[in-house]
Design an enzyme around this catalytic site. Structure first.
Site, PDB file in Angstrom:
ATOM      1  N   LYS A  44       6.751  34.242 -26.285  1.00 21.20           N
ATOM      2  CA  LYS A  44       7.093  34.726 -27.623  1.00 21.20           C
ATOM      3  C   LYS A  44       8.547  35.200 -27.651  1.00 21.20           C
ATOM      4  O   LYS A  44       9.188  35.382 -26.617  1.00 21.20           O
ATOM      5  CB  LYS A  44       6.167  35.876 -28.017  1.00 21.20           C
ATOM      6  N   ARG A 142      -3.677  48.757 -32.244  1.00 21.17           N
ATOM      7  CA  ARG A 142      -2.751  47.828 -32.896  1.00 21.17           C
ATOM      8  C   ARG A 142      -3.601  46.732 -33.528  1.00 21.17           C
ATOM      9  O   ARG A 142      -4.449  47.026 -34.367  1.00 21.17           O
ATOM     10  CB  ARG A 142      -1.742  47.309 -31.859  1.00 21.17           C
ATOM     11  N   HIS A 174      -5.975  43.983 -25.443  1.00 23.75           N
ATOM     12  CA  HIS A 174      -4.653  44.278 -24.893  1.00 23.75           C
ATOM     13  C   HIS A 174      -4.582  45.736 -24.463  1.00 23.75           C
ATOM     14  O   HIS A 174      -5.111  46.615 -25.141  1.00 23.75           O
ATOM     15  CB  HIS A 174      -3.569  43.981 -25.927  1.00 23.75           C
ATOM     16  N   ARG A 230      -2.174  37.148 -18.882  1.00 25.78           N
ATOM     17  CA  ARG A 230      -1.136  36.829 -19.864  1.00 25.78           C
ATOM     18  C   ARG A 230       0.184  37.533 -19.516  1.00 25.78           C
ATOM     19  O   ARG A 230       0.645  38.389 -20.261  1.00 25.78           O
ATOM     20  CB  ARG A 230      -1.570  37.268 -21.268  1.00 25.78           C
ATOM     21  N   TYR A 276      36.459  53.061 -31.334  1.00 28.28           N
ATOM     22  CA  TYR A 276      36.243  53.886 -32.522  1.00 28.28           C
ATOM     23  C   TYR A 276      35.854  55.322 -32.177  1.00 28.28           C
ATOM     24  O   TYR A 276      35.002  55.557 -31.312  1.00 28.28           O
ATOM     25  CB  TYR A 276      35.127  53.284 -33.379  1.00 28.28           C
ATOM     26  N   CYS A 329      31.665  47.873 -30.067  1.00 30.60           N
ATOM     27  CA  CYS A 329      31.967  47.413 -31.425  1.00 30.60           C
ATOM     28  C   CYS A 329      31.142  46.162 -31.749  1.00 30.60           C
ATOM     29  O   CYS A 329      30.365  45.689 -30.931  1.00 30.60           O
ATOM     30  CB  CYS A 329      33.454  47.122 -31.547  1.00 30.60           C
ATOM     31  N   ASP A 331      31.994  43.050 -32.008  1.00 30.72           N
ATOM     32  CA  ASP A 331      32.330  41.833 -31.273  1.00 30.72           C
ATOM     33  C   ASP A 331      32.951  42.090 -29.910  1.00 30.72           C
ATOM     34  O   ASP A 331      33.324  41.131 -29.225  1.00 30.72           O
ATOM     35  CB  ASP A 331      33.317  40.985 -32.086  1.00 30.72           C
TER      36      ASP A 331
END
Length: 393
Positions: A44, A142, A174, A230, A276, A329, A331
């Protein structure tokens, strides 16, 4: 030049490198530890960021007879790519195109009678029998039918099975705390799962597979293996119990590394603010190195360092481990390289599996998160470079 579906080229200065041989060998190790149980390699979330189709093929070559995805779209993508073997998709919502799943020979899961009804309708539409895994909530809170609603789910499925629209091939659940193998909740959940299995069997359910074990349970709770395990994270060579077990302790090796090249190197005086907010400042004349990756690529902003934030995630440059300096930042981020002899274009390793390389787990600890999040977050604009074999048997 390779481009994506929109014609965009990947960034040339960084990559996510994936060792498919490591995935193959990790699955083989997990299969050996699973005993008589089969292995479902969970792929997944784009195979935890490693690349859905290549990772799935590597897992199959390592001995996984099943593959697992959360969403149906990824299961269908595997089928479209020609990946064979048994395949389960388990996270669905009302209105799901179950007919696509049935038509593509994908097993699906049900946690409520309405899901059974929609799967049965899809089976009638396609003229094929659906394969269904019924899930009980044994304590995670869940997905899965609450224990009080388990009889209704089983009976709904059996009514449709009698009509020939579907076949109950799996019963599953699970764990909540399998990463703490001695926790009493694991015992309670196994008892609850056993009771749910027994009740279903009294109603005539004869599943092909019963499954509850995730990566941690595959490694540390053999009583939970049943017919199928699993593993997810462990397939990719990371430990689901990092405080107790290192990957090498159980024969696993990390498959992913993230690498870039320094975009700029420059000398700055003592007291020079970095990035920054100037949360970080040099304590002496020093060399700063600019790494052209940021949170737009998947580098966590929590990897930052400086006043009021964390210690900074580790990065290997020319054999020396340095820490992220200041804010990450969108990038880019900066390293304080002191007096290291480095140059623009030199390789930096954010994390990997080689000798001396920082690990995804170390990044997780620096960022206050899990290694799962670290490896799954790197963006598509970073090219995936594959080494090792991806041949499917």
């Amino acid at each position: 030049m390779v481009t994506d579906e929109y014609g965009r080229a990947p960034v040339p200065h960084a990559e996510v490198r994936v060792d498919l041989a490591a995935i193959r060998d990790n699955v083989a190790e997990l299969k050996a530890r699973a005993g008589r149980a089969e292995v479902m390699a969970v792929v997944k979330a784009d195979a935890y960021g490693h690349g859905l189709v290549p990772a799935a093929r590597a897992a199959r070559s390592g001995g996984a007879t099943w593959l697992g995805t959360a969403v149906l779209a990824e299961a269908l993508a595997l089928r479209a790519a020609g990946v064979g073997g048994r395949l389960l998709a388990w996270l669905t919502a009302p209105g799901e195109r179950f007919s696509d799943a049935v038509g593509a020979d994908v097993d699906v899961a049900a946690s409520a009678p309405w899901t059974v009804a929609e799967i049965a309708a899809a089976a009638r539409e396609t003229g094929r029998t659906a394969r269904v895994h019924l899930k009980v909530d044994s304590g995670l809170g869940r997905s899965g039918a609450p224990r009080a609603d388990w009889p209704a789910l089983v009976d709904a499925a059996l009514r449709e099975q009698a009509e020939g629209t579907l076949r109950v091939v799996g019963l599953w659940s699970h764990f909540a705390v399998a990463d703490d193998p001695g926790h009493s909740v694991n015992t309670e959940q196994l008892e609850a799962f056993g009771e749910a299995l027994a009740w279903a069997e009294t109603r005539g359910v004869r599943p092909e597979v019963r499954h509850v074990a995730n990566s941690a349970a595959t490694l540390a709770l053999p009583s939970s293996h049943y017919d199928l395990v699993r593993p997810g994270l462990a397939v990719y060579g990371l430990s689901p119990m990092p405080g107790q077990v290192r990957p090498a302790d159980v024969g696993l090796r990390p498959a992913m590394s993230v690498r870039a090249r320094l975009a700029l190197v420059k000398r700055v005086p003592a007291g020079h603010g970095v990035s920054y907010g100037h949360l970080y400042a040099t304590d002496r004349e020093s060399t700063l190195g600019l790494v052209p990756l940021g949170y737009g690529d998947g580098v966590p902003r929590h990897a930052s360092s400086g006043d009021g934030v964390g210690p900074g995630a580790p990065v290997l440059v020319d054999g020396v481990t340095r820490r992220v300096a200041g804010r990450v930042c969108m990038d880019q981020f900066v390293l304080d390289l002191r007096d290291d002899d480095v140059h623009a274009g030199d390789e930096v390793v954010l994390f990997g599996g080689g000798d001396g390389e920082p690990s995804a787990q170390q990044w997780a600890e620096a960022c206050g998160t899990l290694s799962y999040e670290i490896v799954t977050r790197f963006a598509p604009r970073l090219p995936r470079t594959y080494v090792g074999t991806e041949d499917e048997p």
